[in-house]
Scaffold this motif. Sequence first.
Motif, short mmCIF file in Angstrom:
data_model
loop_
_atom_site.label_atom_id
_atom_site.label_comp_id
_atom_site.label_asym_id
_atom_site.label_seq_id
_atom_site.Cartn_x
_atom_site.Cartn_y
_atom_site.Cartn_z
N ASP A 149 2.32 1.90 -3.47
CA ASP A 149 1.36 2.47 -4.41
C ASP A 149 1.08 3.93 -4.08
O ASP A 149 0.77 4.73 -4.97
CB ASP A 149 0.05 1.68 -4.37
CG ASP A 149 0.16 0.33 -5.07
OD1 ASP A 149 1.04 0.18 -5.93
OD2 ASP A 149 -0.64 -0.57 -4.73
N ARG A 150 1.20 4.29 -2.83
CA ARG A 150 0.88 5.66 -2.41
C ARG A 150 2.08 6.59 -2.50
O ARG A 150 1.97 7.73 -2.97
CB ARG A 150 0.35 5.61 -0.96
CG ARG A 150 -0.03 6.96 -0.38
CD ARG A 150 -1.36 7.44 -0.91
NE ARG A 150 -1.70 8.74 -0.37
CZ ARG A 150 -2.29 8.95 0.81
NH1 ARG A 150 -2.63 7.91 1.56
NH2 ARG A 150 -2.58 10.17 1.21
N SER A 188 -9.12 2.49 -6.85
CA SER A 188 -8.85 2.59 -5.42
C SER A 188 -8.63 1.19 -4.87
O SER A 188 -8.98 0.20 -5.52
CB SER A 188 -10.03 3.26 -4.70
OG SER A 188 -11.17 2.41 -4.74
N GLN A 240 1.10 9.12 -11.12
CA GLN A 240 0.97 10.26 -10.20
C GLN A 240 0.99 11.59 -10.93
O GLN A 240 1.00 12.66 -10.30
CB GLN A 240 2.11 10.22 -9.18
CG GLN A 240 2.16 8.96 -8.34
CD GLN A 240 0.93 8.79 -7.49
OE1 GLN A 240 0.56 9.67 -6.73
NE2 GLN A 240 0.27 7.64 -7.60
N ARG A 264 0.82 -1.21 0.00
CA ARG A 264 0.00 0.00 0.00
C ARG A 264 0.86 1.26 0.00
O ARG A 264 0.58 2.22 -0.73
CB ARG A 264 -0.92 -0.01 1.22
CG ARG A 264 -1.83 1.21 1.35
CD ARG A 264 -2.68 1.38 0.12
NE ARG A 264 -3.53 2.57 0.19
CZ ARG A 264 -3.88 3.32 -0.84
NH1 ARG A 264 -3.40 3.03 -2.04
NH2 ARG A 264 -4.66 4.36 -0.69
#
Length: 473
Positions: free
Chosen positions: A89-90, A253, A215, A86
């Motif tokens: 990915d962030r 998401s 991004q 996570r």
Amino acid sequence: MSATSPPPREPTTSARLRRVPVVTRIQRGWLAVLAAMLLFDMADSSSFAYVAPAIRTQWGLSIGDIGTITAAAFLGMFVGSVIGGRLADRFGRKRTMVVATIFYSVCSLLSAASTGIYDLALYRVLTGCGLMATTVVLLTYVSEMFPSAKRGRVQATVSAVSLLGVPAMAWLSRWIVPMGPSAWRAIFILGGMGLLAALVSVKVLPESVRWLESQGRTAEAELVVAKIENEAMNALGERLPAAQAEALPPELSPRDLISAGYLRRTIVLCITLSFAISAFYGFNAWMPTLLVEHGLEPSQSLEYTSILSLAAVPGAILAMLFVDRVDRRTAVLVIYVVIAALMLVFGLADDTTVLLGTGLLITVLLQASTVCVYAYMPEIFPTQLRALGAGLGNGAGRLATFVATFVIAAILTRLGYTAVFVSLAAALLLAGLTIGVLGERTRGRSLEEISAVAEAGKSGAGRPAEEDVTNVT
């Protein structure tokens, strides 16, 4: 009055990277750093298995106690796999890899200073967390930064080099552990040397092009891709084939991993890895202790496992011969069926030669299958969810192994040595059938094409998503 046609889309940096047909010099440099990072990771993850008999003797521990510490590491791996995916990915692949490597290295050094079962178990939980975050994100990075047609071979190369950490740790343990009652602590200190690889990676590795693009940081992605393109053209002596424009992926998401598009993939991966990783570590992590229970002296057990560990690298090299030529799900199915049969032979054998020969074959094939699975995991999810999707599957496998560790201890205590290997064989059969029958086809397809199949229901288009994405592998 006719409608005005929309302006043609420019090829994305991902499309430009994908059409590069060779591994360039700069990419080979990245490969060396990634292999070094994973080498320390692999060495540390195997360290406890080799020192467990010595710790058990010094601290007077039972088999159940050894199982508790072993299981603790896998609980940490579950947490690290999911959280690491996570975070990657962030916040990015590179940053997460570096931080995770530093984290597990420090925790390994703390393991060397442990004074009892409880603090050692805590440190192994934390070490496992960092180890698996590093592994998941590193595999994701490799899948995104190298040519589509060579993804499997690059993963195999990274694995082959990194697996040198396993026999290195095994042979160092065989030499160091007998030196004294507390000599095992030096093995954990060696496991902390991943700090060196982390420092080098900060300077050498760029951020993933696909992540940067997702991004909106296209200028940074452009700089990296331009270097690769220039090196590729210099190496080939000709211009690269034209990159094709492609449809932009929809916004996704984390909950999309359990929605219609990706639910089946997530479930299949979780089930496959739950059985497969439990069997893998049931064989490797428990081997020194199992052989002692089978009647060998601790020194003999270390000698046997040291010899078996030598087969790890040939296993990854073997995978290079077929990983990009055969569909990964089919390769994994066949390999798991063969290993299951060999597990039964190993569990029933008393002859030393048969034990050693069968064990070597099992180790070779386990590592060959690991290369295929490592290449498969990140391929089946889109960029925005790639690390988390791979992390969920891998994390499920580590959580299952946490439970399986206690199950193996109970089977060994109540049913005996042979029953352990019958159970491991059954787990591998179930893993192979799951991925072989229900898994996704990935051979010869770009990451975007594989992802687009599942996105068809989200795109709103009236045609299959494959038509929106050009296959340029």
